[in-house]
Design a protein around this motif. Structure first.
Motif, PDB file in Angstrom:
ATOM      1  N   ALA A  98     -65.117  18.120  15.487  1.00 43.69           N
ATOM      2  CA  ALA A  98     -64.079  17.650  16.406  1.00 43.69           C
ATOM      3  C   ALA A  98     -63.684  18.736  17.403  1.00 43.69           C
ATOM      4  N   GLY A  99     -63.560  19.971  16.913  1.00 46.89           N
ATOM      5  CA  GLY A  99     -63.160  21.055  17.797  1.00 46.89           C
ATOM      6  C   GLY A  99     -64.185  21.333  18.878  1.00 46.89           C
ATOM      7  N   LEU A 100     -65.457  21.414  18.491  1.00 48.63           N
ATOM      8  CA  LEU A 100     -66.490  21.695  19.485  1.00 48.63           C
ATOM      9  C   LEU A 100     -66.720  20.509  20.416  1.00 48.63           C
ATOM     10  N   TYR A 101     -66.544  19.306  19.906  1.00 43.38           N
ATOM     11  CA  TYR A 101     -66.674  18.139  20.788  1.00 43.38           C
ATOM     12  C   TYR A 101     -65.597  18.185  21.878  1.00 43.38           C
ATOM     13  N   TRP A 102     -64.381  18.549  21.479  1.00 44.15           N
ATOM     14  CA  TRP A 102     -63.267  18.616  22.437  1.00 44.15           C
ATOM     15  C   TRP A 102     -63.411  19.789  23.394  1.00 44.15           C
ATOM     16  N   ALA A 103     -63.764  20.964  22.850  1.00 47.37           N
ATOM     17  CA  ALA A 103     -63.765  22.183  23.667  1.00 47.37           C
ATOM     18  C   ALA A 103     -65.067  22.416  24.407  1.00 47.37           C
ATOM     19  N   LYS A 104     -66.186  21.916  23.872  1.00 48.68           N
ATOM     20  CA  LYS A 104     -67.495  22.261  24.430  1.00 48.68           C
ATOM     21  C   LYS A 104     -68.361  21.054  24.762  1.00 48.68           C
ATOM     22  N   TRP A 105     -68.700  20.259  23.763  1.00 50.73           N
ATOM     23  CA  TRP A 105     -69.744  19.258  23.945  1.00 50.73           C
ATOM     24  C   TRP A 105     -69.394  18.218  25.002  1.00 50.73           C
TER      25      TRP A 105
ATOM     26  N   SER B  37     -76.265  29.841  16.231  1.00 50.04           N
ATOM     27  CA  SER B  37     -75.323  30.018  17.339  1.00 50.04           C
ATOM     28  C   SER B  37     -75.400  28.911  18.381  1.00 50.04           C
ATOM     29  N   MET B  38     -76.507  28.224  18.448  1.00 45.40           N
ATOM     30  CA  MET B  38     -76.739  27.328  19.578  1.00 45.40           C
ATOM     31  C   MET B  38     -75.792  26.118  19.642  1.00 45.40           C
ATOM     32  N   PRO B  39     -75.405  25.511  18.520  1.00 46.82           N
ATOM     33  CA  PRO B  39     -74.485  24.369  18.639  1.00 46.82           C
ATOM     34  C   PRO B  39     -73.096  24.729  19.140  1.00 46.82           C
ATOM     35  N   SER B  40     -72.622  25.960  18.881  1.00 52.12           N
ATOM     36  CA  SER B  40     -71.237  26.289  19.240  1.00 52.12           C
ATOM     37  C   SER B  40     -71.080  26.656  20.709  1.00 52.12           C
ATOM     38  N   MET B  41     -72.105  27.236  21.347  1.00 56.31           N
ATOM     39  CA  MET B  41     -72.134  27.412  22.799  1.00 56.31           C
ATOM     40  C   MET B  41     -70.913  28.137  23.354  1.00 56.31           C
ATOM     41  N   MET B  42     -70.439  29.162  22.672  1.00 59.97           N
ATOM     42  CA  MET B  42     -69.243  29.881  23.090  1.00 59.97           C
ATOM     43  C   MET B  42     -69.590  31.098  23.942  1.00 59.97           C
ATOM     44  N   CYS B  43     -68.598  31.605  24.655  1.00 62.12           N
ATOM     45  CA  CYS B  43     -68.757  32.869  25.356  1.00 62.12           C
ATOM     46  C   CYS B  43     -68.668  33.994  24.331  1.00 62.12           C
ATOM     47  N   THR B  44     -68.976  35.199  24.758  1.00 65.76           N
ATOM     48  CA  THR B  44     -69.035  36.323  23.826  1.00 65.76           C
ATOM     49  C   THR B  44     -67.702  36.586  23.122  1.00 65.76           C
ATOM     50  N   CYS B  45     -66.587  36.406  23.813  1.00 64.88           N
ATOM     51  CA  CYS B  45     -65.276  36.673  23.199  1.00 64.88           C
ATOM     52  C   CYS B  45     -64.871  35.578  22.222  1.00 64.88           C
ATOM     53  N   CYS B  46     -65.165  34.329  22.555  1.00 61.75           N
ATOM     54  CA  CYS B  46     -64.817  33.237  21.653  1.00 61.75           C
ATOM     55  C   CYS B  46     -65.707  33.233  20.417  1.00 61.75           C
TER      56      CYS B  46
ATOM     57  N   TYR C 124     -58.722  33.248  33.477  1.00 58.48           N
ATOM     58  CA  TYR C 124     -59.631  33.414  32.340  1.00 58.48           C
ATOM     59  C   TYR C 124     -59.106  32.698  31.100  1.00 58.48           C
ATOM     60  N   VAL C 125     -57.834  32.910  30.781  1.00 57.84           N
ATOM     61  CA  VAL C 125     -57.270  32.293  29.576  1.00 57.84           C
ATOM     62  C   VAL C 125     -57.274  30.768  29.687  1.00 57.84           C
ATOM     63  N   LEU C 126     -56.966  30.249  30.862  1.00 56.17           N
ATOM     64  CA  LEU C 126     -57.005  28.796  31.038  1.00 56.17           C
ATOM     65  C   LEU C 126     -58.409  28.249  30.847  1.00 56.17           C
ATOM     66  N   SER C 127     -59.420  29.055  31.155  1.00 53.30           N
ATOM     67  CA  SER C 127     -60.805  28.601  31.011  1.00 53.30           C
ATOM     68  C   SER C 127     -61.284  28.623  29.567  1.00 53.30           C
ATOM     69  N   ILE C 128     -60.835  29.611  28.800  1.00 48.80           N
ATOM     70  CA  ILE C 128     -61.440  29.807  27.473  1.00 48.80           C
ATOM     71  C   ILE C 128     -60.546  29.427  26.290  1.00 48.80           C
ATOM     72  N   TRP C 129     -59.255  29.099  26.539  1.00 50.95           N
ATOM     73  CA  TRP C 129     -58.365  28.935  25.393  1.00 50.95           C
ATOM     74  C   TRP C 129     -58.789  27.827  24.418  1.00 50.95           C
ATOM     75  N   PRO C 130     -59.337  26.682  24.885  1.00 55.17           N
ATOM     76  CA  PRO C 130     -59.751  25.692  23.880  1.00 55.17           C
ATOM     77  C   PRO C 130     -60.823  26.225  22.937  1.00 55.17           C
ATOM     78  N   ALA C 131     -61.839  26.895  23.492  1.00 51.05           N
ATOM     79  CA  ALA C 131     -62.903  27.434  22.648  1.00 51.05           C
ATOM     80  C   ALA C 131     -62.380  28.533  21.741  1.00 51.05           C
ATOM     81  N   LEU C 132     -61.485  29.385  22.248  1.00 47.81           N
ATOM     82  CA  LEU C 132     -60.933  30.452  21.427  1.00 47.81           C
ATOM     83  C   LEU C 132     -60.104  29.874  20.284  1.00 47.81           C
ATOM     84  N   ALA C 133     -59.332  28.833  20.559  1.00 51.61           N
ATOM     85  CA  ALA C 133     -58.542  28.187  19.509  1.00 51.61           C
ATOM     86  C   ALA C 133     -59.441  27.606  18.422  1.00 51.61           C
ATOM     87  N   VAL C 134     -60.507  26.940  18.837  1.00 53.87           N
ATOM     88  CA  VAL C 134     -61.449  26.382  17.862  1.00 53.87           C
ATOM     89  C   VAL C 134     -62.104  27.487  17.052  1.00 53.87           C
TER      90      VAL C 134
END
Length: 361
Positions: free
Chosen positions: A28-35, A127-136, A80-90
C-alpha cells in the motif's frame, strides 16, 4: 520446559499478523508513494515525450555562481521535502515494521548468499520494486544491516534503488536521447553489482554478530521483551531521532551552497578535470527520484559536454552527502568510503560511455 500449545498458537498468530502488516505497508505504501504516481508520469511522458518536472537545483532562481543564502537553503529544502516525504515516510514505516514485526533471521536468509556476487545480485534485485532515491532507501538499508544482512547485500540494495529504478529507465527512454538510457542501464547494473562485490570482499572478515545488537527481538525469535506495538513505536522513534536531524541539516546546507557548486560545471569548462569534478559533485548533491532528468536536460541545452552529462547521470542519483550521513553508522566508514569512491569511478565510466555513444552515427 515444554511449551504450552496455546503459547505456540499465539506466537504463530502474532507472526502472521506481523507479516501481514509488513506486507500491507510495503504494497500500500509503495503503491501510494511510488507505483501509482510513476505510472501516471510514464503515461504522460510516453504521450508528450517531454518531462514535466522542474530542475530542483534551480529552485528559487538560484544560478551557477550565486552566493549562499538562507533563502536558497529554505527554498531548496521545501521543494526537496515536498518531493520526497511520501517515500521517506513509507521507508521509515517499513523499516520499523521489519525491525519490530519480522523474525530477524528472515532477511539474512533471503539476501545473504554463498558467493559475494550472488549476494550483490540478490540485494540489487530486492531494490528494484521500491524505486526510492538514495536518502529514502537509506533507512531500509540501515535496517537490513541491523537485521544481519551483509554489507554487500545492503550496499546493493541502497545503490540499486536509484540506479536500477525501472521507472526512471522508462522515463529516460521516453524523454531523453537513447544514449542516456543505455548508459544508465549498463553502467548502473555494473556499478551496483561491482561496488557491492568489492565491498563484500573487503569486509568479508567483519563479523555479523554485533550487527543485530541494536534491534529488538522480533516475532519468532523467542519471548519478546515488549509488545509488538511498543517495539514498532520504539523502532520508528529511533530511526527518526538518529537519522533525520543531520540528514535535514545537510539538505539545508546543500540548498544554501548549490550556486557555488553549480559553478564548478559551467558550460565553458572542458576536459577530463571538469568531468571528474562533475562526478564528485554528483555524489554530494541530493535530488529526488528522477530529479536528474530536468537537471541534465537543462545542462544539455546550455552546451555542457556529454562527459559531464554521463558522469552526473550516474552519480547524481547514486549517492549523496545526506544519504551517506544516514547510513554511515550502520555500514561503517570503510564501506561508505569505498562505495563513494567507486561511485565516482562509475561516474567516470558513465562519462566515457555516453561520450562514445554520442559519437556513433
Amino acid at each position: 520446559m515444554v511449551s504450552h500449545p496455546d503459547s505456540a498458537i499465539g506466537s504463530r498468530r502474532a507472526l502472521l499478523i506481523g507479516v501481514g502488516i509488513t506486507v500491507a505497508v510495503f504494497v500500500a505504501g509503495l503503491y501510494w508513494a511510488k507505483w501509482a504516481p510513476y505510472l501516471a508520469k510514464a503515461t504522460a511522458a510516453a504521450r508528450s515525450h517531454e518531462w514535466s518536472g522542474r530542475d530542483i537545483l534551480g529552485v528559487g532562481g538560484v544560478r551557477a555562481g550565486d552566493a549562499p543564502s538562507w533563502a536558497a537553503a529554505t527554498g531548496f529544502f521545501e521543494a526537496y521535502v515536498l518531493s520526497i516525504w511520501p517515500a521517506l515516510a513509507v521507508a521509515l514505516l517499513l523499516s520499523a515494521c521489519v525491525q519490530a514485526l519480522l523474525p530477524r533471521a528472515w532477511l539474512p536468509r533471503m539476501l545473504n548468499r554463498r558467493g559475494v556476487v550472488s549476494t550483490a545480485l540478490a540485494g540489487g534485485a530486492a531494490s528494484m520494486p521500491s524505486m526510492m532515491c538514495t536518502c529514502c532507501a537509506a533507512p531500509v538499508a540501515v535496517t537490513l544491516r541491523r537485521s544481519g544482512v551483509t554489507r554487500a547485500a545492503a550496499v546493493a540494495y541502497w545503490l540499486g534503488n536509484p540506479l536500477l529504478n525501472p521507472a526512471v529507465l522508462v522515463f529516460l527512454l521516453f524523454v531523453a536521447p537513447w544514449q542516456w538510457t543505455v548508459t544508465r542501464l549498463v553502467v548502473g547494473v555494473a556499478a551496483v553489482v561491482g561496488i557491492a562485490t568489492v565491498v563484500g570482499v573487503l569486509t568479508r572478515r567483519d563479523g555479523l554478530a554485533r550487527v543485530g545488537d541494536a534491534v529488538h527481538p522480533a516475532v519468532g525469535d523467542g519471548d519478546a521483551p515488549q509488545p509488538a506495538a511498543r517495539r514498532f513505536v520504539t523502532a520508528l522513534l529511533r530511526l527518526c531521532v538518529v537519522l533525520l536531524p543531520e540528514y535535514l541539516a545537510i539538505v539545508l546546507l546543500i540548498g544554501a551552497t548549490r550556486g557555488w557548486l553549480l559553478s564548478l560545471i559551467e558550460p565553458g569548462h572542458r576536459g577530463l578535470l571538469v568531468v571528474l569534478v562533475a562526478a564528485v559533485l554528483g555524489t554530494l548533491l541530493v535530488i529526488p527520484t528522477a530529479g536528474e532528468i530536468p537537471i541534465l536536460q537543462g545542462l544539455a541545452l546550455l552546451g555542457v559536454s556529454s562527459g559531464v552529462l554521463g558522469a552526473l547521470l550516474i552519480t547524481l542519483p547514486a549517492v549523496s552527502l545526506p544519504g551517506v550521513a544516514m547510513v554511515v553508522r550502520g555500514f561503517g566508514w570503510k564501506t561508505v568510503a569505498v562505495t563513494t569512491v567507486m561511485v565516482v569511478a562509475a561516474g567516470m565510466v558513465g562519462a566515457a560511455m555516453l561520450k562514445m555513444l554520442t559519437m556513433l552515427p
